[in-house]
Structures are given as structure tokens and as C-alpha cells.
Design an enzyme around this catalytic site. Structure first.
Site, PDB file in Angstrom:
ATOM      1  N   HIS A  59      45.335  39.584  35.823  1.00  0.00           N
ATOM      2  CA  HIS A  59      44.849  38.289  36.293  1.00  0.00           C
ATOM      3  C   HIS A  59      45.224  37.208  35.288  1.00  0.00           C
ATOM      4  O   HIS A  59      45.195  37.446  34.079  1.00  0.00           O
ATOM      5  CB  HIS A  59      43.332  38.321  36.469  1.00  0.00           C
ATOM      6  CG  HIS A  59      42.860  39.380  37.420  1.00  0.00           C
ATOM      7  ND1 HIS A  59      42.624  40.682  37.014  1.00  0.00           N
ATOM      8  CD2 HIS A  59      42.607  39.341  38.746  1.00  0.00           C
ATOM      9  CE1 HIS A  59      42.235  41.391  38.059  1.00  0.00           C
ATOM     10  NE2 HIS A  59      42.220  40.605  39.129  1.00  0.00           N
ATOM     11  N   HIS A  95      38.369  34.933  31.522  1.00  0.00           N
ATOM     12  CA  HIS A  95      38.183  33.921  32.571  1.00  0.00           C
ATOM     13  C   HIS A  95      37.135  32.875  32.183  1.00  0.00           C
ATOM     14  O   HIS A  95      36.879  31.954  32.945  1.00  0.00           O
ATOM     15  CB  HIS A  95      37.796  34.569  33.901  1.00  0.00           C
ATOM     16  CG  HIS A  95      38.889  35.422  34.479  1.00  0.00           C
ATOM     17  ND1 HIS A  95      40.149  34.939  34.718  1.00  0.00           N
ATOM     18  CD2 HIS A  95      38.904  36.731  34.846  1.00  0.00           C
ATOM     19  CE1 HIS A  95      40.906  35.911  35.219  1.00  0.00           C
ATOM     20  NE2 HIS A  95      40.178  37.009  35.291  1.00  0.00           N
TER      21      HIS A  95
END
Lengths: 438, 559
Positions: free
Chosen positions: A153, A112
Site C-alpha cells: 500500500h 498510513h
């Protein structure tokens, strides 16, 4: 005695003395049971499987991949540098032919973390895959790299780092962003103007089980990799698609993960998320290790696993088939770059980013020069609730002389103008990084 | 006085040590067909000097169990295992009587699948009918919960002479190693116990009253009576005797290398701050890794009798041994022959050495002196590069905490101690090759027997406490008990040390100067949902191998 068909190096770094907070999913206990399982199974006694000590990444290694504001030391801990160093050690093992493949079982994760870093988002501060890949390119020359992100994710950070890089194919399979953090990763996110189709997103509906993942792998991921012809395949191996994961809604099993790993045949795998630390991680990691080493994984199964109980519904199957068909079409015939404007020969897009882990909001303008000779110099103007306006400018790998010159001109002009607090230059052609605080 | 006997591949050495030094020693050729005869003969010569009652402690190092395993003369063993999820237990098959049962235990010691005792019964019947009397029962994660192994033991109770359970050997993890360890233990159980019977009888016949011990591969000792149930712990103790010998005769305080240059191999050991490094994972024998703790040593095929091979490109020594040196009537030139014609040593017939090397030299267009010099250089270089690789490997071992990665202690040897037959002859050349100071201890002829005589008892325990499930286990001591939810790492460390000390006292080991140290202490907060539910505590304690302080002074020479 067991012997690996594919020699495998494993960098195991559980960081037993580091946690985001005592009860945070990213805590000391996270890889404890994985280590127990691997030790008990005797994985490190298998001929051809070697346990390796991580390297320690340096600030220079980080600055090859990121703009860090105000500086590297402020946005990383030693743990992040070891985690990135663990990935580098894994990659080094493969490139130096000490092993055919390598798996960096390290924490904390990194996918991320975006090109510009002001702090931590999604438990990630620096993108350990990107730091690794750019280290490789710095030491072994230009490499075409395919990254397949199998974390539940969306790998938004990795997507952002490689948005304008046509030599990096980034494919993310993840739970649909309408139902899970970070809320991105839709099929029409296909890369910047110079790298259209090198970013691929496969959002899968909640409840997707083994057959859905393997379908997407066979029908979309593998054909695209075949088209791309990478020198290296990297798996961002998040394990939170597991049916028992506490923070996601998917239904993948250890067997499914092992089969996916076998299908993909990645040269290097790097651990990302996965927070079912007792019920999933020990078995998924074991399956991955055996699969990467070319060993039998058919006995790897979660205690009490019932495939029928977690199998995806017929609607989910049908939905996935439709989505995959559309994605393949879009990727092979992209209709043009997404949101953004062309201003004076630069393709510009504005982003607002929220760093959930550190509660920072960032406002950013990314601009890439539409150059006819190379992929173009890129600049980032960014301010956040932590830092005043900062500038990052990069002459990418293979930049033409005009773009290199442009990068320095922008960097120097930024210093003279005095409107930026922190400035950072990445010159990948001259192998120079430079920082300046106004 | 303390007596040590080391039954080696070539010689059986015996030594008797009193408060003021070596009182008697003997060196006899080993009788491979009858190891007991070698021991009896060595003992008789010691007793003849000192009298039978002067010996208070006798420690044996023997190749009996090692030979039985390597030569395949051990007993067949019925092996019952249960694996649960993971690697197929068939991968760890030992012998023809091996059966996999349903049953599973997870990493926290929770039974996630019942052990299928009903399926075990007919298997045991069939093995018993085939005459199998030795058994092993091993389940995955039995060190976290031994219940399934204990259930299998109960099932085997009246059918067996010996049942080895996996968790009895070590608290360390390693399912395949545990299977091999338990199986090999049962395989050598009968031959070892007969040997013990005979040793005890011989000792009694000689009128001796000494406490009897055996040397283990980790350089420590255990009482003979205890070794009867754990015979596998006596495997591969040969290098341990040499290493303990060098500790006894030298004052080693810093990081150092020990080289034992023998006839066939050179054994390398590394000391950190004067203490030998231990291979905690366990040693391998006959291609199988076990959970038997050992000193961390490495062996390369370079020794006095290693054959010299010559080509136009290179002169190499080892790794094969094709017989004794030509100076002693062997078939091919060896390192000893090379040293012989360079006048570094004088062994046997130097003319035979010369003729042999002349022949291989001439065939490749060299002078014999050139070949001899190149051979010696090659041997020294092989040793040096292996030492460097070994030290690098030790310093490059994986670490699991940030602290270890940043602060982890690095081994930086400053001295090289050399022992064994060609030690003195090679010392000057080794000094040229090593930047470290090379030391050849004054007397090392029977250092291995001295090592056996003076070695202290060792033992290690691993404690595992899970306060969330309220259970504590110390597998190797068979301890399982309830534990309170406020149990602390400090309490665990104290309990592990106390249990270790109590155990040593209970087996009559002399614990005078056995220092107990903690080698691992960790505690992990366990979280379920968002709540802290307990702690996962792991402690490992050991008695570090070493020599009896009281006697060390008597044999120690400055070196």
C-alpha cells in the site's frame, strides 16, 4: 555455529494481547507463526543477532512527529506506544552501535498515519517510523534519512509527514493506487515546494513479481539514494506484496524480499503490513532477518513455491520499465509542486481525508511559509467528524528565527482568536511541544 | 535416609542425611581417570558409617557425560535431518556422519514435503558399514508433528544400538538445538550406559537397596533407569548441585544472588522470590546450544586460583588459571596469594605469596601490598559488575504482550549468598561493594552434595493443540491425539499437568511435594478468510526445582 556478518538487533513485539477486532487482519495471531519460524530456525541463537525488548514511546515522542487531536491519549493505545517504542529501540541500537542494523518486528504498523491524527486509518494510528526518526533527530542532531517503503500500500502517511522536509527522502513502491487502498502515490506526487523530489512514488501494476520489484529498486531507488547521500536508510518493510497475501494482488516472493533487502542495505527496518500470516510472513520475515544479518538465505522458500506460476507477464515488465524511466526523469527535473495555491507567501493545499478504520472524515488546510532562510513554518487547520476546528503549527528542524517567531505568533493568535478547539505547537528548534484546548 | 554424591572437578563429596540432619559425609580427591572409583570410594565410606540398607535414595551428580562431550571421547553418531525451507541444515552439521534429506513440516505441523526415505537407506548402509551404531533423526518442527522422525526411527530399527529423536527432549522450538541435543545424546549413550551398569553393580555389591537418581542441569533429578535413554540430560549439573545445596541449607524467600566462588570461576545464580531462575531455552556445551533445561547461571573467570596480571596502568585478576597459588607451589601469583599477604587468609606458605607478588609489583614500581589490595578490589569489582549486568539482562528480557511489558515482574535482589573456598575471606570486601546484604552460610563445605541428596525430581512438558486441524501433541511424552474443536485452554492446562503427573508416577519418581506449575498458557484465535476456524493453544508445565521439604528442616540453618 552461524555468525552474522552484520550484527543485527531484532525488536520482536507481537502484542499477543492486542487486536483491532477478533477476526481483523491486524489480530493476535499475526506474528505468531513468524515467531515460531524464527525460534525454530534458531535465529536468536545466531552469533551477532540479539533480541531486544521494546521501549515505551511517550506522548512527548509522539508530539514531535504528529499533531494529535484532541490529544495523544485519545488517538493511541498502549500497543501503539510500544510499537513506536520498538522502532525507537531498534534505531537506538544502531545509533549507539550495539548492532550494525536493526529490525523492529512490531505491530501495529504506522505508515498510513499522517501528520495530523484524528484516529486510525489503514490500521495505523501513529506513524512509528516518523516517531522513531524524529526521536533520532532530537537525540543525535540533524540526520539525512532515506525511507524506502516496500509495503504494497502507498505509504501515504509517511509521505504526508515528510512532504515539506528536504532532508527526508521518501520513496514508496506499491501496488498502483488505481487498484488498491489508499488510492494515492502517483509519480507526480513529488513533495512540497521546499522539498520537491524528496518524495518519490513508484506505482507498480498488479501482478508484479520479483523481477519487477528488483528492476525498480536497481533502476530508480538505488540511484536516487546514491544522489541523496543519506546518513541512514530505513525500510518500511511491509510484506503484503507477497503472492499469497489476501488483501493485495502482487506476486512477490520471500526470495525476492530477501534480495530487495540485500540490495537496499537498510540500517533499520520496521515492519508494516503483511497479512498472509501463515504462508508468507514466517518466510518473508526469516528472509529479511537473514539478509539483514548478511547470512545465506538461499534456502528460504515458501512451501510449494513455483516461481513460474507467479511470474509477471511481458506486458507488466514493459509497463514497469516505462514507468520507471518516466519517474526518474520527473524526480530529477520536477516541473513544480503539485496542487496548491500561493497565498501571501504561503503555499497552501486543501485535503479531504477519510479514516477507514475509524470512519472519520477530515477537512484540512496545510500551509507552508515560503521562507528564503529555512524550509518554513508549517500550519494545519483541520476539522473532522470527530473534532471541531483545530490548529497545528510547527517550527521544523533548522527553522530560522523568523519562522520560529512566526510559529509562536500563530499559536498565540489562535488561542486569542478562540476559533480553534484544540491547538498544538511543535517547536523543533527549542525542543518544545505545547498543547492548548480552547 | 538420603545420600548425595557430587563428583566435582577437584573433589568428590558425599553426604548422608537423616531426618535430624547430616549423618555422615566424605570428601575425597576426584580420580579423573576413573570416576566410578571415586563414587565407589565415597559410597563405601558412607556405608561404613550408616550400613547399606539405611540409604533409601541415592542421587549422583557426575561430570561423566560433560567430560565425554568436551574431551571428544564420545561415539560417532549418524545424523539424519530434514529441514525444508529456512536456514540451510548444513549450518548445524554435527560430525562426519551427517546427511540432509528432503522433507518438510510447517509451523502448524503440516507435512509440506514428504521425507525421502529412499535416499536415507544407502546413507544408513554406508554408516553401518563404517561401524556407526548410534543415530539421531531430527526434522524441523518435529515437535509439532513427529511423524517424519518416527519414520526414520523405524528405518534405523535393526541397525542401531540407540536412536535419539529430536522431539523426545523438549517441546520447545529450536531446530539447531534439537539436532545438537539428539546427536549428543546418542554420542554419550554407550559410555553413560556402561557407567550406569557399573554404578548399579557397585550399589548391589555394597548391599544397598536405594532408589538411584541422577542430577540434571535444571537442579532436578531423574531416575537412573530413565536417564539411560536420556543421558544428555545429565550434562553440566555441577552448578546445579551448588545452587540446590544453598537452597537446602538456607531459607531463601526473597530475590537474591548466589555467588559460588571457586578456584577457577565464580558462578552466579539469581533467585526470584526464593526460586532459582531456569534457562528455558537450554544450555550450551562445547559451543553448541542444546534444549537441555538448566538453571540460569553465569560464570566469570575470577576465582581463588585466577592469575594476577600487573601493568603500570592496572592490576587485574583472571580470567586465566595458570596453576595453584604460589603459596601452594604454583608458578604465578593468584587471588589467594593476594588474600594471603593481606592476612585475610592463611594458605600454604605466605612467604611464597609475598615473594611472588613482590616480583610483579617491583617490576612495575609498586609495593606488594598495593598490588594485593588492587587485585582483591579488582576481583570484587568484576564480580559486582557481572552480577549487575546479569540482573539487568534478566530484567531486560524480551516480552511479547502488553501486559508483560507494563506489569512484568522485575527481579530486585536484596541479599547476596556467598559460598565456595574464598567466600568467607572475601565477604567483608563484597559487603563493601554490594548494597545488598552479604550472607555467608555457616556450613557450605559439602553443600553441593547436600543439594544432590535433597533435590526433587523435575520434568517439564509442552502441550500444543491446534483445534483447526484437530490435533494435540505433547512431544516429550510422545503423545499425539485427536482433539475436539471446542477444546479449551483450561482443558489443555489440566491435561498437561495430568500427563506430567502421570509420567512422574510411571517412572517411579517421588512426587510427594513436587509442585506442578504452568509457565506458559496462551490461546490464539485462528482466522481464515474472515472466519474463526479454531484456536492455537500452547501450554508449558513444569515441576519447579526444589528440595525435599521433609529433609530440608534437618539441614537448614538460619543464614
Amino acid at each position: 555455529m552461524l555468525k552474522a556478518r552484520q550484527p543485527l538487533g531484532i525488536v520482536f513485539f507481537p502484542a499477543y494481547d492486542w487486536a483491532i477486532s477478533p477476526t481483523h487482519p491486524e489480530r493476535q495471531e499475526r506474528l505468531l507463526y513468524t515467531q515460531d519460524q524464527l525460534r525454530e530456525e534458531g535465529v536468536f541463537d545466531i552469533g551477532g543477532i540479539t533480541e531486544l525488548k521494546p521501549d515505551l514511546a511517550t506522548a512527548e515522542d509522539v508530539l514531535r512527529a504528529h499533531f494529535c487531536f484532541p490529544d495523544v491519549a485519545s488517538v493511541t493505545t498502549t500497543s501503539h506506544l510500544i510499537s513506536a517504542g520498538g522502532a525507537i529501540r531498534a534505531a537506538r541500537t544502531v545509533l549507539e552501535k550495539e548492532a550494525k542494523r536493526a529490525f523492529a518486528l512490531v505491530r501495529p504498523p504506522g505508515h498510513h498515519a499522517m501528520k495530523v491524527v484524528h484516529g486510525a486509518r489503514g490500521f495505523c494510528n501513529i506513524n512509528i517510523e516518523a516517531v522513531m526518526i524524529e526521536w533520532l533527530r532530537d537525540h543525535y542532531g540533524p540526520l539525512r534519512v532515506a525511507i524506502v517503503d516496500t509495503d504494497c500500500h502507498h505509504g501515504d502517511g509517511t509521505q504526508d509527514v515528510y512532504w515539506n522536509d528536504p532532508d527526508t527522502l521518501f520513496i514508496s513502491l506499491h501496488q498502483d493506487g488505481r487498484t488498491l487502498y489508499p488510492g494515492t502515490g502517483f509519480p507526480l506526487e513529488l513533495g512540497g515546494p521546499k522539498a520537491l523530489g524528496a518524495t518519490v512514488n513508484i506505482p507498480l501494476p498488479p501482478g508484479t513479481s520479483d523481477e519487477g520489484f528488483l528492476f525498480a529498486m536497481r533502476e530508480v531507488v538505488m540511484p536516487l539514494i546514491e544522489d541523496f547521500k543519506p546518513d541512514l536508510i530505513i525500510n518500511s518493510a511491509g510484506q503484503d506484496n507477497h503472492f499469497s497475501d489476501p488483501i493485495t494482488d502482487m506476486a512477490f516472493s520471500a526470495q525476492g524480499y530477501a534480495q530487495l533487502t540485500e540490495l537496499l542495505g537498510a540500517d533499520i527496518a520496521v515492519l508494516e503490513g503483511g497479512y498472509a500470516i501463515q504462508g508468507a510472513l514466517p518466510y518473508v520475515n526469516l528472509g529479511l532477518v537473514l539478509s539483514m544479518a548478511g547470512l545465506d538465505y538461499s534456502h528460504v522458500r515458501e512451501p510449494g513455491f513455483d516461481a513460474a506460476a507467479v511470474r509477471q507477464s511481458a506486458q507488466v515488465t514493459e509497463y514497469i520499465e516505462d514507468v520507471c524511466r518516466d519517474i526518474l526523469k520527473e524526480v530529477r527535473h520536477p516541473r513544480g509542486p503539485g496542487k496548491g495555491d500561493v497565498v501571501a507567501g504561503w503555499f497552501t493545499r486543501r485535503k479531504t481525508l477519510y479514516y477507514d478504520t475509524d470512519a472519520i472524515t477530515e477537512y484540512q488546510t496545510e500551509a507552508v511559509r515560503l521562507c528564503d532562510h529555512c524550509r518554513g513554518v508549517v500550519k494545519y487547520e483541520t476539522e473532522s467528524t470527530r473534532n471541531p476546528l483545530c490548529l497545528g503549527v510547527e517550527a521544523p528542524v533548522g527553522a530560522c528565527p523568523a519562522c520560529v517567531e512566526e510559529a509562536y505568533r500563530i499559536y498565540e493568535a489562535g488561542q486569542i482568536k478562540g476559533e480553534y478547539r484544540h491547538l498544538q505547537l511543535i517547536d523543533r528548534v527549542g525542543k518544545i511541544t505545547s498543547t492548548y484546548t480552547g | 535416609m538420603l545420600c548425595g554424591i557430587d563428583v566435582g572437578g577437584t573433589h568428590t563429596d558425599a553426604v548422608l542425611i537423616g531426618p535430624h540432619g547430616v549423618v555422615a559425609c566424605a570428601k575425597l580427591p576426584t580420580n579423573h581417570d576413573d570416576l566410578l572409583a571415586s563414587i565407589r570410594e565415597a559410597l563405601a565410606s558412607i556405608v561404613a558409617v550408616a550400613g547399606p540398607t539405611a540409604i533409601s535414595r541415592l542421587t549422583l551428580s557426575t561430570t561423566l557425560t560433560t567430560n565425554a562431550i568436551i574431551e571428544g571421547t564420545a561415539d560417532p553418531v549418524g545424523v539424519l535431518v530434514s529441514g525444508g525451507p529456512g536456514i540451510d541444515p548444513e549450518a548445524y552439521r554435527m560430525g562426519g556422519h551427517y546427511h540432509v534429506l528432503d522433507g518438510a513440516i510447517d509451523h502448524r505441523g503440516r507435512q509440506t514435503g514428504a521425507i525421502d526415505l529412499a535416499a536415507a537407506r544407502p546413507v544408513i548402509d554406508a554408516w553401518a558399514a563404517a561401524g556407526v551404531r548410534a543415530f539421531a533423526a531430527v526434522t524441523k518442527f518435529s515437535t509439532r508433528c513427529p511423524d517424519q522422525e518416527l519414520a526414520l526411527k523405524a528405518l534405523l530399527a535393526d541397525r542401531s544400538d540407540c536412536v535419539s529423536l529430536g522431539h523426545e527432549f523438549s517441546g520447545r522450538l529450536g531446530f539447531g538445538r534439537r539436532i545438537a541435543t539428539a546427536c549428543l545424546n546418542s554420542a554419550v549413550w554407550r559410555v553413560y550406559n556402561r557407567f550406569c551398569d557399573a554404578v548399579e553393580q557397585s550399589v548391589a555389591e555394597l548391599g544397598m537397596t536405594a532408589a538411584l537418581n541422577v542430577l540434571k542441569a535444571d537442579g532436578g533429578t531423574m531416575p537412573l533407569s530413565v536417564s539411560r535413554t536420556l543421558p544428555v540430560q545429565s550434562i553440566l549439573s555441577g552448578p546445579a548441585a551448588s545452587v540446590m545445596g544453598i537452597i537446602a541449607v538456607c531459607d531463601i524467600a526473597e530475590d537474591s544472588i548466589i555467588l559460588d566462588i571457586g578456584g577457577t570461576t565464580t558462578d552466579i545464580a539469581v533467585f526470584a522470590a526464593g526460586a532459582p531462575l531456569i534457562e528455558n531455552e537450554g544450555i550450551a556445551i562445547a559451543g553448541r546450544s542444546t534444549l537441555v533445561r538448566a538453571l540460569r547461571t553465569r560464570s566469570i573467570g575470577v576465582g581463588g586460583d585466577s592469575a594476577i596480571s600487573v601493568s603500570r596502568q592496572a592490576v587485574e585478576v583472571g580470567p586465566r588459571r595458570l596453576g595453584p597459588p604460589m603459596a601452594l607451589g604454583g608458578p604465578v601469583p593468584t587471588l589467594v596469594d593476594a588474600l594471603n599477604i593481606q592476612n585475610v587468609i592463611a594458605v600454604g606458605d605466605p612467604r611464597a605469596s609475598y615473594q611472588g607478588i613482590l616480583a610483579v609489583a617491583a617490576a612495575n614500581g609498586f609495593e606488594p601490598e598495593e598490588v594485593a589490595e588492587a587485585a582483591i578490589l579488582n576481583a570484587v569489582n568484576q564480580i559486582r559488575s557481572e552480577v549487575a549486568a546479569f540482573v539487568r539482562e534478566i530484567n531486560d528480557r524480551p516480552v511479547y504482550t502488553i501486559f508483560e511489558l507494563l506489569e512484568g515482574r522485575q527481579v530486585r535482589p536484596t541479599r547476596v549468598y556467598v559460598m565456595g573456598g574464598p567466600a568467607l575471606a572475601l565477604s567483608a570486601l563484597l559487603q563493601d561493594a554490594f548494597s545488598e546484604e552479604v550472607v555467608v552460610p555457616e556450613s557450605f563445605a559439602v553443600a553441593n552434595a547436600i543439594g544432590a541428596a535433597l533435590a526433587r525430581p523435575t520434568f517439564s512438558v509442552e502441550l500444543f493443540a491446534d483445534t483447526a486441524s484437530g490435533r494435540l501433541t505433547i512431544p516429550s511424552l510422545g503423545i499425539t491425539r485427536q482433539v475436539a474443536d471446542n477444546y479449551s485452554p483450561a482443558a489443555a492446562e489440566g491435561e498437561a499437568a495430568t500427563c506430567l503427573r502421570d509420567y512422574l508416577a510411571s517412572i517411579g519418581a517421588e512426587v510427594e511435594d513436587a509442585p506442578i506449575e504452568t509457565v506458559e498458557l496462551s490461546s490464539f484465535p485462528m482466522v481464515e478468510g474472515q472466519c474463526l476456524v479454531g484456536h492455537n493453544i500452547r501450554v508449558a508445565c513444569q515441576v519447579r526445582p526444589g528440595v525435599s521439604a521433609a529433609y530440608k528442616q534437618a539441614v537448614s540453618k538460619s543464614c
